[in-house]
Design a protein around this motif. Structure first.
Motif, PDB file in Angstrom:
ATOM      1  N   VAL A  74      71.763  -0.075 -30.320  1.00  0.00           N
ATOM      2  CA  VAL A  74      70.352   0.018 -30.527  1.00  0.00           C
ATOM      3  C   VAL A  74      70.285   1.254 -31.417  1.00  0.00           C
ATOM      4  CG1 VAL A  74      68.167   0.833 -29.370  1.00  0.00           C
ATOM      5  CG2 VAL A  74      69.436  -0.879 -28.498  1.00  0.00           C
ATOM      6  N   LEU A  75      70.744   2.606 -31.081  1.00  0.00           N
ATOM      7  CA  LEU A  75      70.499   3.826 -31.993  1.00  0.00           C
ATOM      8  C   LEU A  75      71.183   3.479 -33.359  1.00  0.00           C
ATOM      9  CD1 LEU A  75      69.650   6.795 -31.793  1.00  0.00           C
ATOM     10  CD2 LEU A  75      72.172   6.985 -31.145  1.00  0.00           C
ATOM     11  N   THR A  76      71.988   2.694 -33.238  1.00  0.00           N
ATOM     12  CA  THR A  76      72.553   2.509 -35.079  1.00  0.00           C
ATOM     13  C   THR A  76      71.561   1.606 -35.819  1.00  0.00           C
ATOM     14  OG1 THR A  76      75.010   2.499 -34.366  1.00  0.00           O
ATOM     15  CG2 THR A  76      74.474   1.108 -36.376  1.00  0.00           C
ATOM     16  N   THR A 107      79.735   4.718 -33.890  1.00  0.00           N
ATOM     17  CA  THR A 107      79.460   3.284 -33.273  1.00  0.00           C
ATOM     18  C   THR A 107      80.310   2.434 -33.754  1.00  0.00           C
ATOM     19  OG1 THR A 107      77.423   3.952 -33.014  1.00  0.00           O
ATOM     20  CG2 THR A 107      77.791   1.555 -32.897  1.00  0.00           C
ATOM     21  N   LEU A 131      74.013  -6.981 -27.154  1.00  0.00           N
ATOM     22  CA  LEU A 131      73.226  -6.026 -26.325  1.00  0.00           C
ATOM     23  C   LEU A 131      73.641  -6.531 -24.783  1.00  0.00           C
ATOM     24  CD1 LEU A 131      70.017  -5.452 -28.164  1.00  0.00           C
ATOM     25  CD2 LEU A 131      71.685  -3.908 -28.134  1.00  0.00           C
ATOM     26  N   LYS A 139      76.215  -0.811 -26.018  1.00  0.00           N
ATOM     27  CA  LYS A 139      74.550  -1.364 -26.227  1.00  0.00           C
ATOM     28  C   LYS A 139      73.668  -0.098 -26.523  1.00  0.00           C
ATOM     29  CE  LYS A 139      73.730  -1.362 -21.323  1.00  0.00           C
ATOM     30  NZ  LYS A 139      73.454  -2.606 -19.976  1.00  0.00           N
ATOM     31  N   TYR A 140      73.746   0.691 -25.946  1.00  0.00           N
ATOM     32  CA  TYR A 140      72.923   1.849 -26.456  1.00  0.00           C
ATOM     33  C   TYR A 140      73.421   2.432 -27.945  1.00  0.00           C
ATOM     34  CZ  TYR A 140      72.351   1.991 -21.232  1.00  0.00           C
ATOM     35  OH  TYR A 140      72.322   1.351 -20.070  1.00  0.00           O
ATOM     36  N   ALA A 141      74.541   2.378 -28.318  1.00  0.00           N
ATOM     37  CA  ALA A 141      74.906   2.692 -29.403  1.00  0.00           C
ATOM     38  C   ALA A 141      74.541   1.835 -30.467  1.00  0.00           C
ATOM     39  CB  ALA A 141      76.494   3.175 -29.474  1.00  0.00           C
ATOM     40  N   ARG A 190      80.627  -0.580 -22.275  1.00  0.00           N
ATOM     41  CA  ARG A 190      79.177  -0.427 -21.701  1.00  0.00           C
ATOM     42  C   ARG A 190      78.321   0.371 -22.411  1.00  0.00           C
ATOM     43  NH1 ARG A 190      79.622  -0.422 -14.953  1.00  0.00           N
ATOM     44  NH2 ARG A 190      80.831  -2.403 -14.734  1.00  0.00           N
ATOM     45  N   ALA A 191      78.745   1.545 -22.932  1.00  0.00           N
ATOM     46  CA  ALA A 191      78.014   2.417 -23.480  1.00  0.00           C
ATOM     47  C   ALA A 191      77.460   1.992 -24.906  1.00  0.00           C
ATOM     48  CB  ALA A 191      78.713   3.680 -23.886  1.00  0.00           C
TER      49      ALA A 191
END
Length: 523
Positions: A287-289, A380, A271, A283-285, A280-281
């Motif tokens: 969390v979603l995963t 991801t 993260l 870290k959001y992926a 960069r994107a």
């Protein structure tokens, strides 16, 4: 000979190969092929060039390394590929070991679907630990054999009824090559037990006893390893490298802090991206995963109706799984845990793929959600693997440029030394202050944000303890070279005439003093 009895006919090599090939499932073949192809694609830059770091320069023609670090089997393993650090040969053997580990992983973690097998293989051959290890090329295939042995030990203990002894032996041998891959065996065992729990065909008591047996295999392997370390280091003192001499010495008082470090590493690595390995994107992926994986797990538990005890066991195993993958923080309390030692973290990204593959059509009416979650997880993982491959090649580019810069810098340095008044061929050279970094040794600031253990820039090469070897092996300088900090350097630095010398490359920075060519690189 009794009537009607005939000895079995000896099979030819081709017949044995055909029979063995027929017994290998298609998903294993796909995983192996994917790992080999993707591994070569990701690391070909390193394999077809000679891009060393300081240790690889020092061990370019030597395989006698490891006993003092508790790696008593490593010197014998390194001799299997010859005594030289040969990138293509070592790289190919390493990829084959990684491919074998990927096959054992997909088998134990129930990954059967084609895309899942490819995704798992992609992650396992591109994870940053692999890239960092290849910068230490002289020992890479040995370390990845250790990884394969660790995974095989877990496989034997889990799949074979009487495989505990073989599993413990394999894990012991793995630790005798490189200690940190114990985490791989632990993660695979915990993951396999988790899916056995989800199967629902064993009682809680059976699962609990099975878990104790697997834990005993790990404990036996560690105990056997420590005994062998004591035996093999009687004549060689165990070095305090990265906390290795403190391995296994854990106090209950330290344990909570070590547990926090182990779990916290996932936050900093995935993260916060402290290593700079992810887009960069992502870290959001991630969390979603994680949310998708947790939701699928909850829905699966609801569908399976395992009962309170087995449900609690499944949840406990899911919580322990990341700890098993990062067991190195418990193994080496207070040690400096670096990228070479955290390969077990990759299994946190593999378990979502495993869960999707394992579930099949279990959710019935929630198939649309399952399909959407599968897309999130697969994309991801594949994007992460691509990010790791890009990181690898960026790191290799940095080493390549740094090597070229170091060759050019060293050529000018040697030219100045050999053209100095009074210099004679074979005269010893003393590089005063060679271990001190300076701003002038960073000609490519664009690459300064590429950080990974083993990935050097010009300054790292010039200030390393093997710079004298570099001058001999890569520049062909045959004279003796004494670096800063040596007794010869200390003796010269005490002279007033040396203290008044200007710094290289100014005129007068190279002088012949007491039969030695002194170069003042730093004050």
């Amino acid at each position: 000979m009794r009537k009607g009895f005939a000895p079995a006919a000896l099979k030819s090599p081709d017949e044995c190969l055909e029979r063995l090939s027929a017994r290998v499932p298609g998903y294993i073949r796909l995983t192996f092929l994917s790992a080999v192809v993707l591994g070569l694609a990701a690391h070909l830059y390193m394999f077809v060039n000679k891009l060393p770091n300081h240790d690889d320069i020092g061990h370019l023609f030597s395989s006698n390394y490891g006993v003092a670090s508790g790696r008593w089997l490593l010197p014998q393993v390194l001799r299997l590929d010859g005594a030289f650090s040969i990138p293509w040969m070592i790289g190919l053997l390493s990829v084959l070991c990684l491919a074998g580990t990927a096959c054992l992983t997909v088998s134990l973690l129930r990954i059967r679907r084609p895309l899942g097998c490819v995704a798992a293989a992609a992650l396992m051959v591109t994870f940053p630990t692999v890239t960092a290890t290849f910068t230490y090329m002289f020992t890479a295939d040995g370390y990845f054999l250790s990884l394969l042995l660790s995974a095989f030990g877990a496989y034997a203990a889990v799949r074979w009824r009487w495989g505990s002894l073989l599993g413990a032996a394999a894990i012991t041998l793995s630790m005798g090559i490189y200690q940190s891959y114990l985490s791989t065996a632990a993660a695979l065992m915990v993951g396999a037990l988790l899916f056995e729990t989800l199967d629902g065909d064993k009682t809680f008591r059976q699962l609990f006893l099975r878990g104790l047996r697997l834990l005993a295999v790990l404990a036996a392997a560690v105990a056997a390893y420590m005994v062998i370390v004591r035996i093999t280091t009687r004549q060689v003192a165990l070095v305090d490298y990265m906390g290795i001499s403190e391995m296994g010495k854990i106090s209950l008082k330290e344990l909570p802090q070590l547990l926090l470090k182990s779990y916290g590493r996932y936050v900093t690595f995935f993260l916060q991206d402290t290593g700079g390995y992810h887009f960069r994107a992502l870290k959001y992926a991630f969390v979603l995963t994680a949310l998708c994986t947790a939701a699928l797990g909850v829905l699966l538990l609801r569908e399976r109706r395992l009962g309170p005890a087995r449900t609690a066991l499944a949840v406990a195993l899911a919580i322990v799984y990341p700890l098993a993958g990062n067991l190195i923080y418990i193994m080496v309390p207070g040690g400096n845990i670096h990228t070479l030692m955290i390969y077990g973290l990759v299994y946190t990204l593999i378990v979502p793929v495993s869960l999707v593959s394992y579930m099949g059509a279990d959710l019935g009416k929630l198939r649309s959600f399952q399909a959407a979650a599968s897309w999130v997880i697969l994309l991801t993982v594949m994007l992460t693997a691509y990010s790791y491959a890009l990181t690898a090649n960026t790191a290799y580019l940095k080493i390549d440029l740094s090597m070229r810069q170091c060759v050019a810098y060293s050529t000018r340095l040697l030219d100045k030394i050999e053209s100095c008044d009074g210099y004679r061929q074979g005269m010893p050279v003393v590089l005063l202050g060679s271990g001190v970094k300076e701003e002038a040794l960073s000609p490519t600031p664009q690459m300064d944000n590429v950080h990974m253990i083993g990935v050097f820039n010009l300054g790292d090469f010039r200030t390393s303890y093997t710079y004298g070897h570099f001058l001999r092996y890569y520049l062909g300088f045959t004279g003796e070279v004494y670096l800063g900090g040596s007794e010869e350097a200390k003796a010269l630095e005490a002279l007033p005439s040396v203290r008044s010398m200007p710094l290289y490359p100014e005129i007068g920075s190279v002088q012949v003093i007491d039969g030695m060519a002194a170069v003042k690189l730093n004050g």
